[in-house]
Design an enzyme around this catalytic site. Structure first.
Site, PDB file in Angstrom:
ATOM      1  CG  HIS A 256      67.175  38.831  92.373  1.00 17.78           C
ATOM      2  ND1 HIS A 256      67.636  40.149  92.371  1.00 17.78           N
ATOM      3  CD2 HIS A 256      68.555  38.171  91.802  1.00 17.78           C
ATOM      4  CE1 HIS A 256      68.871  40.444  91.756  1.00 17.78           C
ATOM      5  NE2 HIS A 256      69.317  39.149  91.395  1.00 17.78           N
ATOM      6  CD  GLU A 257      69.269  34.472  92.119  1.00 23.81           C
ATOM      7  OE1 GLU A 257      69.517  34.269  90.934  1.00 23.81           O
ATOM      8  OE2 GLU A 257      69.649  35.169  92.738  1.00 23.81           O
ATOM      9  CG  HIS A 260      69.767  36.918  87.436  1.00 25.71           C
ATOM     10  ND1 HIS A 260      70.333  37.607  86.676  1.00 25.71           N
ATOM     11  CD2 HIS A 260      69.973  37.169  88.765  1.00 25.71           C
ATOM     12  CE1 HIS A 260      70.668  38.645  87.610  1.00 25.71           C
ATOM     13  NE2 HIS A 260      70.431  38.179  88.969  1.00 25.71           N
ATOM     14  CD  GLU A 286      71.626  42.189  89.773  1.00 27.91           C
ATOM     15  OE1 GLU A 286      71.870  41.390  89.257  1.00 27.91           O
ATOM     16  OE2 GLU A 286      71.477  42.507  90.900  1.00 27.91           O
TER      17      GLU A 286
END
Lengths: 491, 491
Positions: A256-257, A260, A286
């Site tokens: 997830h990170e 980003h 997101e």
């Protein structure tokens, strides 16, 4: 030097200082000595004050008045769009109100943490009431006659309106409620059990980060209490966390990170340290973290590859095989907490908050009635009652920090990720074969080329529209979720 | 708010931003991704520019004009002494000259590194000439009719003059030359041999840091290429380095940096983020690092304790006992390099540079003649010829960075350390018994109380005078060195 050149030189310094502020945040969460907190707060407040001063400087107003945007090229015009919007926002907000919000934020945050620990909503209420009142005032000041909630929303998602989101989210809710209920009626899949060495989790995390295209020469992976990504350009760092019983938490937090971070690393270097040199909105940000984590990272193809990597790192996982592993990665579980929710249930948590916070800002709901409204809505969508405030309206930090208008960008990001995945499947037809080999370069390359590299060049919705060839809607996300979980659960 | 209150509020923000700049430096040397260098340079340049803007702001001039220092208390007057001096310095230096020095610094630094690598002084000369010319101009601008070298010196040691240092250093040189020659005629003591695990070196480093009173809750110890200390107040970090063959390098680098860090940590918290909240000068700073490292850390009493700790960590050291260990720690060796020199020879390296750089700034020596002058002076003091430029006039980075007036503070620090140790022996008569037990609290407590806590309250020389009860002079350092090395070498 023209007024535009002068303004851009000023902006570069401001952006550089803003990057520095981000680095202080990273430092605080990873390496800062534990006794340095009070001094650090003062250092960060000073940087924030200097940033505010630079952003509201009369010199900026003079440059803005002197610049004819129409005489600039497309990139220059995009820079001006950001700078004019930020300046209008910064100068519309009365300094006394901004200071009062900052002061209340730190008090409210502390009260919220105490209230959550004590399961005592009433303890938080006075500060929540105060914060809501201040945010209503802020919204009214920024809206300049328009809708206060929409005005707050612009901080996180420029161009979005509550009405537009309502239409999208209204279509999501009934189908997600139905999908959730249908899946949870079925038997739960086999779950992972046992203990997973935390150093080995971190090692595999770094492998995953590189596999998803994170450039380790321009970033680093550390452990922290909360996973986050920080920085832009050539210094974008991520954190993750480990739990011996739950390696998926570590791996999917990392992916997830990385979504980003890859966005920030993928922006055209020509935009470095300018207003275009960062992800354009929370929603688009997101969309990258979610498509990396879910549509790609939790796909059958990729989990098949990950299954083998985990067996190499940890030995036998006690699961029947890669299909059981895929089911375990994607298991739906009853629960109360947004941040622990799966792909299907996550957006229901967000929609609840979106509806409640709009009513709070509009004055249709008062803080005193929040807990009752929360619990009623939760039971309606999830089918069981909230058992305690820390599992209900006290679970999130956002409102205590004055973040109203932030929540909907989570689901907007999921909607955008749904649209992008639809386009990606068409653009990279053999994406599943690639992922099954652990080769993410095709899919992340497409995202870099079609989304990430643009930074702030286009408005958020336009970025997605250009990448997908059509306006974004909730349809692709719903189809994806119904197909995936329908197949997994046989519903 | 009075003008003084407004000015101090401005100063607090400036000091906070200055702390942040220091943190960026730490980050760069320890944890920064290797690809982030160019962006970091731009971030640091932006912070430097904003700091310069704040320090030369006309608002500061207006406040200074409005404040009657005599109406303030002693602390307020000390604050004003710093602020007025810094403002005068910042506004006297023409912006164009400051920019040209900054530009030349980065070019000259690069040339110096290339020249040193190629053993080619001529390659560095054009940039060195340019830098000397610019620093002459800077000195003249800052001196406002006075002596340019003295003006440059003020950046590092406010209140010092070349004439005052000459008198001190002139008395040091012949006795150090004689002591050095006498010791090196004697047989060399047994040296440490073998390999020392680097992780164990870092563990013992942290023990040493705590033993010398470094507050780990307000700091941290990391590895870096060069040992340094960074930050003030509640966030003071140090770095050290390890070499399997030379654990003393690690341990004494650590103790040296702990001296600097303990000074910053020991300053009265009431001065935090104000001009008084940092070590008052390079010379006083070096007095702390040197007394920790040498007078205390290399004493027979402390090395006896360290000998046992090293045997616990590494097993038998191959030395006859604690006296042999003490001799090994304090061994004199022939050599060319300042940073590798022992207590006796170190100051001879510094005196050489002090004499040459004064002549360079005064125009009595030109860059083209530097190498010859350096080599002649080196042979006169050390008794053998420089074999190559990297062992001679190209060994130090300072002049390439425009640091003229910095070198003498190293020896001034040693002189101050000599004075402080004389006073400390009288104040803590059983200091040797305490150190033999690894208890440094008595001696570091005395230094904190008498030197460190004052921060910038007194002028540098006054800090030492108050602590010692008499004006500083070179006598105590000479007596200490002659007694210690006379006994060790039997001369």
């Amino acid at each position: 030097m023209s007024a535009f050149d002068d303004l851009m030189a000023h902006e570069r310094q401001t952006q550089a200082l803003s990057q520095v502020a981000g680095r202080l945040g990273w430092d605080q969460e990873t390496v800062m000595p534990r006794g340095a907190g009070a001094q650090r707060a003062e250092e960060m407040a000073a940087v924030a004050a200097i940033l505010h001063e630079r952003r509201t400087s009369p010199a900026v107003g003079d440059w803005l008045a002197a610049i004819d945007d129409a005489a600039l090229d497309a990139v220059g015009q995009a820079q001006m769009r950001h700078i004019r919007r930020d300046y209008a926002r910064a100068t519309r907000l009365p300094a006394a109100l901004a200071a009062e919000i900052a002061r209340t934020r730190s008090l409210a945050h502390q009260r919220w943490a105490e209230a959550r620990g004590a399961e005592d909503v009433a303890h938080f209420l006075p500060m929540l009431e105060r914060m809501i009142e201040l945010k209503r005032q802020e919204g009214a000041a920024l809206a300049d006659g328009g809708d206060p909630y929409d005005a707050l929303l612009q901080d996180y998602e420029p161009g979005a309106t509550a009405a537009g989101l309502e239409a999208m989210f209204g279509a999501l809710r009934p189908r997600l409620v139905a999908l959730r209920a249908a899946c949870l009626e079925k038997p739960a899949p086999e779950a992972l059990s046992g203990d997973y060495d935390e150093s080995a989790q971190m090692r595999l995390s770094r492998v995953l980060a590189k596999t998803f295209g994170y450039d380790m020469a321009r970033g680093r992976v550390d452990k922290a209490v909360h996973p986050f990504s920080s920085g832009s350009g050539d210094d974008v760092r991520i954190t993750t966390r480990t739990n011996p019983a739950d390696p998926f938490n570590c791996f999917y937090s990392t992916i997830h990170e990385v979504g980003h971070a890859a966005y920030e690393q993928g922006i055209d270097p020509a935009y470095g340290l300018t207003p275009l040199g960062q992800g354009v909105s929370m929603g688009v940000h997101e969309s990258q973290s979610r498509i990396y984590e879910n549509q790609l990272g939790r796909s059958r193809a990729f989990t098949g590859w990950l299954y083998e990597r985990m067996r190499e790192a940890f030995g036998d996982l006690g699961l029947a095989g890669p299909d059981a592993f895929y089911a375990a990665v994607n298991a739906l579980k009853p629960g109360y907490i947004r941040t622990e929710a799966d792909e299907v249930q996550y957006n229901l948590h967000v929609l609840l908050r979106f509806d409640l916070e709009r009513d709070l800002i509009a004055g249709k709901l008062e803080a005193a009635d929040l807990e009752e409204a929360w619990n009623a809505r939760f039971e309606a969508d999830f089918g069981y009652a909230v058992d305690k405030p820390s599992n209900g309206c006290l679970q999130d930090v956002h409102w205590s920090e004055g973040l109203f208008g932030y929540f909907p960008t989570y689901t907007l990001g999921n909607v955008y990720a749904g649209c992008l995945m639809q386009a990606l499947r068409a653009a990279v037809p053999d994406w599943e074969a690639q992922l099954a080999e652990g080769d993410l370069s095709g899919v992340t390359g497409w995202l870099r080329e079609n989304v990430q590299r643009h930074g702030g060049l286009y408005e958020p919705r336009e970025v997605i529209t250009r990448a997908c060839g059509q306006e974004p809607s909730e349809g692709p996300l719903l189809e994806y979720l119904e197909a995936k979980f329908g197949a997994l659960y046989g519903v």
